[in-house]
Scaffold this active site. Structure first.
Site, PDB file in Angstrom:
ATOM      1  N   ALA A   1      44.051  43.311  43.395  1.00 29.86           N
ATOM      2  CA  ALA A   1      44.078  43.015  44.827  1.00 29.86           C
ATOM      3  C   ALA A   1      42.640  42.862  45.304  1.00 29.86           C
ATOM      4  CB  ALA A   1      44.784  44.130  45.596  1.00 29.86           C
ATOM      5  N   LYS A   2      42.487  42.361  46.497  1.00 31.29           N
ATOM      6  CA  LYS A   2      41.153  42.230  47.089  1.00 31.29           C
ATOM      7  C   LYS A   2      41.312  42.043  48.584  1.00 31.29           C
ATOM      8  CE  LYS A   2      36.830  42.202  45.649  1.00 31.29           C
ATOM      9  NZ  LYS A   2      36.310  43.069  44.563  1.00 31.29           N
TER      10      LYS A   2
END
Length: 421
Positions: free
Chosen positions: A110-111
């Site tokens: 994720a980011k």
């Protein structure tokens, strides 16, 4: 196969898609699986209004992308930079998926990011931005869903604000919602230097395969932030000769080896390596072309493209940053016989110790700095050995081998879990 609008040529997302396509081709996966691996599971785009200290209101845009959660909850940093856009966040989330799989962590990728220049805002303004962003994405994050960590433009203080905002809304303290937070609120020893230490560990492993040792090599580091500065100190402590470093303002060079401790003090005092009296000035672009053994791009993405890669004279490029080498740059470096230790392996030390922090928070039991260091070195060495073994057996580059391992592990998780409904 297309998965949506084509990203800009040479962009981080274009590079990430190109890398995935190569791994998928090697593994022989069909278009359906390729599409699943290339497409983020969830994307959130939020408005982040800020009341500035002078009373005026401005609006920023924030993102959170969960690329894949088949192997566990999402894991990835929160970036504050004026260049942040949805495609950059998509690319970074995808790389986090492969990175977590390469070092065999029970996470997906994720980011997150906010399109803001933190240098233009006060601490109180940044705190309000962080708390508003956290409140906006709160439904999709949590210790079992998606765990944030610091990235470019954010730090342990930012993570404390995220943790507090999330915890206050849940009604009790939840340290495991973020990693990279201060020790006093549940952070882990060793987290601040973990990415840098991982870079040095895999550099040592790559050198050892050729019979070389860290004490015998010269090193140039582009970027003197969280990763580059600590890496310089650790390289120097391990006996390597750090001859050049640079930041966004410029660089410094001493062929006999920089006084890294003095340089760290100078940068802390002035905000830059520029002007360090015991070294000669050096342009950022020139650092990439220095005649050194090891080049560590530890700043931003895309610095080694086809043109700049042709000037590289280092024997090893060890990627401390995310996506510093474009697809064209990779081809040029391979043609010139330069060994590239890819970002999904080289800078994975940060997420490894983030995992250790998450485990400690869930157990409410804390490990010593020595335990953290030993566990990190073992994990990085083991991951490097797996990647290197596959590369030799199949005639692949280290990057291709790392991506094949990461993509295969994620694909196997997809296939074993099946599709619902």
């Amino acid at each position: 196969m297309t998965v949506g609008p084509e990203p800009a040529l040479g962009s981080p997302l274009a590079t990430a898609h190109s890398q995935l396509a190569g791994a998928v081709q090697f593994l022989g996966y069909d278009d359906g699986l390729h599409r699943m691996l290339a497409t983020p599971r969830r994307e959130v785009h939020v408005a982040v209004p800020l009341r500035r200290d002078d009373g005026c209101t401005v609006l920023f845009h924030g993102y959170r992308v969960q690329h894949n959660v088949s192997r566990g909850p999402g894991k990835g940093g929160l970036r504050y930079a004026p260049s942040v856009d949805i495609d950059e966040v998509r690319a970074l989330a995808m790389w986090m998926t492969w990175k977590c799989a390469v070092v065999d962590l029970p996470y997906g990728g994720a980011k997150g990011g906010v399109t803001i220049d933190p240098r233009e805002h006060t601490d109180s303004e940044l705190e309000r931005v962080t708390r508003r962003y956290t409140s906006e994405i709160m439904p999709v994050v949590g210790p079992e869903r998606d765990i944030m960590a610091p990235d470019m433009g954010t730090d342990e203080r930012t993570m404390a604000w995220v943790m507090d905002t999330y915890s206050v809304n849940q009604g009790y303290t939840i340290p495991a919602v973020v990693t990279g937070k201060p020790i006093t609120v549940g952070g882990s020893l060793g987290r601040t230097t973990a990415t840098s230490a991982g870079v040095v560990h895999v550099t040592g492993a790559a050198l050892a395969e050729t019979g070389a040792d860290l004490a015998e090599v010269t090193v140039a580091i582009q970027g003197f932030g969280k990763v580059g500065a600590h890496a310089a100190a650790i390289f120097a402590a391990r006996g390597a000769r750090v001859v050049a470093v640079s930041d966004q303002f410029g660089g410094v060079h001493d062929p006999d080896g920089l006084d890294v401790r003095g340089l760290l003090e100078h940068a802390e005092r002035t905000g830059s390596v520029v002007g360090f009296e015991r070294a000669e000035p050096l342009a950022n672009d020139d650092l990439l072309a220095l005649d050194v053994d090891v080049l560590v791009p530890a700043a931003v993405g895309g610095v080694l493209d086809g043109e700049s890669a042709a000037r590289v004279r280092a024997r090893w490029v060890v990627e401390g940053a995310n996506g510093p080498t474009t697809a064209d740059g990779d081809r040029v470096l391979a043609e010139r016989g330069v060994t590239v230790v890819p970002d999904v392996l080289a800078n994975a030390g940060g997420v490894v110790v983030s995992y250790f922090e998450w485990v400690q928070a869930n157990q409410a039991y804390w490990w010593t700095a020595q335990e953290i260091g030993e566990k990190l070195e073992h994990r990085m060495q083991h991951a490097y050995d797996e990647v290197s073994t596959l590369a030799r057996r199949e005639g692949l580059s280290l990057r291709d081998a790392a991506l094949v391992i990461g993509v295969q592990r994620v694909a196997e998780a997809h296939q074993i879990r099946g599709l619902y409904p």
